[in-house]
Design a protein around this motif. Structure first.
Motif, PDB file in Angstrom:
ATOM      1  N   ASP A 124     -45.086 -68.739  28.437  1.00  0.00           N
ATOM      2  CA  ASP A 124     -45.283 -69.124  27.045  1.00  0.00           C
ATOM      3  C   ASP A 124     -44.423 -68.210  26.176  1.00  0.00           C
ATOM      4  O   ASP A 124     -44.705 -67.006  26.073  1.00  0.00           O
ATOM      5  N   LYS A 125     -43.367 -68.753  25.606  1.00  0.00           N
ATOM      6  CA  LYS A 125     -42.454 -68.025  24.721  1.00  0.00           C
ATOM      7  C   LYS A 125     -41.890 -66.774  25.386  1.00  0.00           C
ATOM      8  O   LYS A 125     -41.844 -65.693  24.801  1.00  0.00           O
ATOM      9  N   GLY A 126     -41.486 -66.897  26.652  1.00  0.00           N
ATOM     10  CA  GLY A 126     -40.871 -65.785  27.368  1.00  0.00           C
ATOM     11  C   GLY A 126     -41.830 -64.793  27.977  1.00  0.00           C
ATOM     12  O   GLY A 126     -41.412 -63.812  28.566  1.00  0.00           O
ATOM     13  N   VAL A 127     -43.135 -65.035  27.847  1.00  0.00           N
ATOM     14  CA  VAL A 127     -44.142 -64.161  28.436  1.00  0.00           C
ATOM     15  C   VAL A 127     -44.759 -64.896  29.627  1.00  0.00           C
ATOM     16  O   VAL A 127     -45.278 -66.006  29.489  1.00  0.00           O
ATOM     17  N   TYR A 128     -44.708 -64.263  30.790  1.00  0.00           N
ATOM     18  CA  TYR A 128     -45.190 -64.851  32.028  1.00  0.00           C
ATOM     19  C   TYR A 128     -46.559 -64.272  32.377  1.00  0.00           C
ATOM     20  O   TYR A 128     -46.745 -63.064  32.327  1.00  0.00           O
ATOM     21  N   THR A 129     -47.491 -65.142  32.733  1.00  0.00           N
ATOM     22  CA  THR A 129     -48.806 -64.723  33.195  1.00  0.00           C
ATOM     23  C   THR A 129     -48.945 -65.134  34.649  1.00  0.00           C
ATOM     24  O   THR A 129     -48.839 -66.310  34.978  1.00  0.00           O
ATOM     25  N   ILE A 130     -49.187 -64.144  35.511  1.00  0.00           N
ATOM     26  CA  ILE A 130     -49.309 -64.374  36.947  1.00  0.00           C
ATOM     27  C   ILE A 130     -50.778 -64.197  37.320  1.00  0.00           C
ATOM     28  O   ILE A 130     -51.356 -63.133  37.096  1.00  0.00           O
ATOM     29  N   SER A 131     -51.382 -65.240  37.891  1.00  0.00           N
ATOM     30  CA  SER A 131     -52.800 -65.218  38.275  1.00  0.00           C
ATOM     31  C   SER A 131     -52.919 -65.344  39.786  1.00  0.00           C
ATOM     32  O   SER A 131     -52.162 -66.070  40.419  1.00  0.00           O
ATOM     33  N   ASN A 186     -51.213 -60.388  35.923  1.00  0.00           N
ATOM     34  CA  ASN A 186     -50.081 -59.641  35.389  1.00  0.00           C
ATOM     35  C   ASN A 186     -49.494 -60.430  34.229  1.00  0.00           C
ATOM     36  O   ASN A 186     -49.268 -61.626  34.351  1.00  0.00           O
ATOM     37  N   VAL A 187     -49.286 -59.768  33.109  1.00  0.00           N
ATOM     38  CA  VAL A 187     -48.624 -60.368  31.952  1.00  0.00           C
ATOM     39  C   VAL A 187     -47.323 -59.607  31.772  1.00  0.00           C
ATOM     40  O   VAL A 187     -47.338 -58.402  31.487  1.00  0.00           O
ATOM     41  N   VAL A 188     -46.194 -60.295  31.996  1.00  0.00           N
ATOM     42  CA  VAL A 188     -44.893 -59.626  32.020  1.00  0.00           C
ATOM     43  C   VAL A 188     -43.857 -60.412  31.225  1.00  0.00           C
ATOM     44  O   VAL A 188     -44.039 -61.587  30.942  1.00  0.00           O
ATOM     45  N   SER A 189     -42.792 -59.706  30.890  1.00  0.00           N
ATOM     46  CA  SER A 189     -41.613 -60.312  30.272  1.00  0.00           C
ATOM     47  C   SER A 189     -40.408 -59.959  31.127  1.00  0.00           C
ATOM     48  O   SER A 189     -40.382 -58.912  31.765  1.00  0.00           O
ATOM     49  N   MET A 190     -39.414 -60.814  31.094  1.00  0.00           N
ATOM     50  CA  MET A 190     -38.191 -60.569  31.839  1.00  0.00           C
ATOM     51  C   MET A 190     -37.200 -59.855  30.924  1.00  0.00           C
ATOM     52  O   MET A 190     -36.966 -60.293  29.794  1.00  0.00           O
ATOM     53  N   ILE A 191     -36.658 -58.726  31.407  1.00  0.00           N
ATOM     54  CA  ILE A 191     -35.669 -57.989  30.630  1.00  0.00           C
ATOM     55  C   ILE A 191     -34.463 -57.706  31.510  1.00  0.00           C
ATOM     56  O   ILE A 191     -34.566 -57.650  32.732  1.00  0.00           O
ATOM     57  N   GLU A 192     -33.331 -57.520  30.865  1.00  0.00           N
ATOM     58  CA  GLU A 192     -32.113 -57.162  31.587  1.00  0.00           C
ATOM     59  C   GLU A 192     -31.853 -55.682  31.378  1.00  0.00           C
ATOM     60  O   GLU A 192     -31.915 -55.180  30.260  1.00  0.00           O
ATOM     61  N   SER A 193     -31.558 -54.979  32.464  1.00  0.00           N
ATOM     62  CA  SER A 193     -31.285 -53.550  32.401  1.00  0.00           C
ATOM     63  C   SER A 193     -30.014 -53.270  33.204  1.00  0.00           C
ATOM     64  O   SER A 193     -29.521 -54.150  33.903  1.00  0.00           O
ATOM     65  N   ASP A 208     -29.889 -51.765  35.872  1.00  0.00           N
ATOM     66  CA  ASP A 208     -30.273 -51.930  37.276  1.00  0.00           C
ATOM     67  C   ASP A 208     -30.400 -53.390  37.688  1.00  0.00           C
ATOM     68  O   ASP A 208     -30.634 -53.680  38.852  1.00  0.00           O
ATOM     69  N   GLY A 209     -30.354 -54.312  36.751  1.00  0.00           N
ATOM     70  CA  GLY A 209     -30.528 -55.738  37.030  1.00  0.00           C
ATOM     71  C   GLY A 209     -31.671 -56.310  36.215  1.00  0.00           C
ATOM     72  O   GLY A 209     -32.153 -55.699  35.268  1.00  0.00           O
ATOM     73  N   MET A 210     -32.138 -57.478  36.610  1.00  0.00           N
ATOM     74  CA  MET A 210     -33.240 -58.134  35.914  1.00  0.00           C
ATOM     75  C   MET A 210     -34.559 -57.521  36.367  1.00  0.00           C
ATOM     76  O   MET A 210     -34.784 -57.313  37.556  1.00  0.00           O
ATOM     77  N   LEU A 211     -35.443 -57.233  35.388  1.00  0.00           N
ATOM     78  CA  LEU A 211     -36.734 -56.613  35.664  1.00  0.00           C
ATOM     79  C   LEU A 211     -37.860 -57.431  35.050  1.00  0.00           C
ATOM     80  O   LEU A 211     -37.669 -58.094  34.027  1.00  0.00           O
ATOM     81  N   LEU A 212     -39.033 -57.367  35.665  1.00  0.00           N
ATOM     82  CA  LEU A 212     -40.253 -57.876  35.063  1.00  0.00           C
ATOM     83  C   LEU A 212     -41.009 -56.667  34.539  1.00  0.00           C
ATOM     84  O   LEU A 212     -41.353 -55.765  35.300  1.00  0.00           O
ATOM     85  N   GLU A 213     -41.238 -56.651  33.241  1.00  0.00           N
ATOM     86  CA  GLU A 213     -41.857 -55.504  32.583  1.00  0.00           C
ATOM     87  C   GLU A 213     -43.171 -55.937  31.963  1.00  0.00           C
ATOM     88  O   GLU A 213     -43.241 -56.973  31.301  1.00  0.00           O
ATOM     89  N   ASP A 214     -44.238 -55.137  32.149  1.00  0.00           N
ATOM     90  CA  ASP A 214     -45.530 -55.491  31.568  1.00  0.00           C
ATOM     91  C   ASP A 214     -45.577 -55.093  30.095  1.00  0.00           C
ATOM     92  O   ASP A 214     -44.624 -54.536  29.552  1.00  0.00           O
ATOM     93  N   VAL A 215     -46.704 -55.356  29.458  1.00  0.00           N
ATOM     94  CA  VAL A 215     -46.831 -55.123  28.019  1.00  0.00           C
ATOM     95  C   VAL A 215     -46.809 -53.640  27.663  1.00  0.00           C
ATOM     96  O   VAL A 215     -46.547 -53.276  26.524  1.00  0.00           O
ATOM     97  N   LYS A 216     -47.065 -52.752  28.641  1.00  0.00           N
ATOM     98  CA  LYS A 216     -47.014 -51.311  28.403  1.00  0.00           C
ATOM     99  C   LYS A 216     -45.609 -50.746  28.604  1.00  0.00           C
ATOM    100  O   LYS A 216     -45.401 -49.547  28.435  1.00  0.00           O
TER     101      LYS A 216
END
Length: 123
Positions: free
Chosen positions: A82-89, A98-105, A107-115
């Motif tokens: 939902d709007k770039g935020v992924y919820t994994i159940s 897990n509630v994560v967003s995809m970011i580019e770093s 090191d490559g593509m990462l899944l980063e949580d809300v913290k």
């Protein structure tokens, strides 16, 4: 008359099968994501824990946890975006969502949580 009914049945089957196409999912999260942790088991030995999330295109996936080369745990999961935020159940387990967003770093593509902590890296 039988030919007419047979023809109509064939036409109905063809029309019904053409209407039930599943839309293609090209979400960038589809693929294999992983996290590796190295733990000092003792002064002379280290233990490697590898976690994998395999996302597929029907909003499902497989989570696997390896202790060294031994498969320790595996379960299926579902995911929504939902709007770039992924919820994994993880239904049927006591694992938290897990509630994560995809970011580019660098090191490559990462899944980063809300913290801001990294959950996984694209393989």
């Amino acid at each position: 008359m039988k030919r007419l009914f047979s023809f109509m049945a064939i036409v109905a089957i063809v029309l019904a099968s053409n209407c039930s196409r599943i839309p293609e999912n090209n979400d960038p999260i589809i693929g294999i994501w992983y996290r590796v942790e190295v733990i000092n088991a003792s002064e002379t030995s280290k233990q490697t824990i590898r976690q994998e999330w395999i996302f597929n295109d029907v909003y499902l996936g497989r989570y696997q946890k390896y202790n060294g080369s031994q498969l320790d745990f595996k379960t299926d999961f579902s995911w929504v975006v939902d709007k770039g935020v992924y919820t994994i159940s993880y239904p049927g387990t006591d694992m938290t969502k897990n509630v994560v967003s995809m970011i580019e770093s660098p090191d490559g593509m990462l899944l980063e949580d809300v913290k801001g902590e990294t959950l996984a890296k694209r393989e």
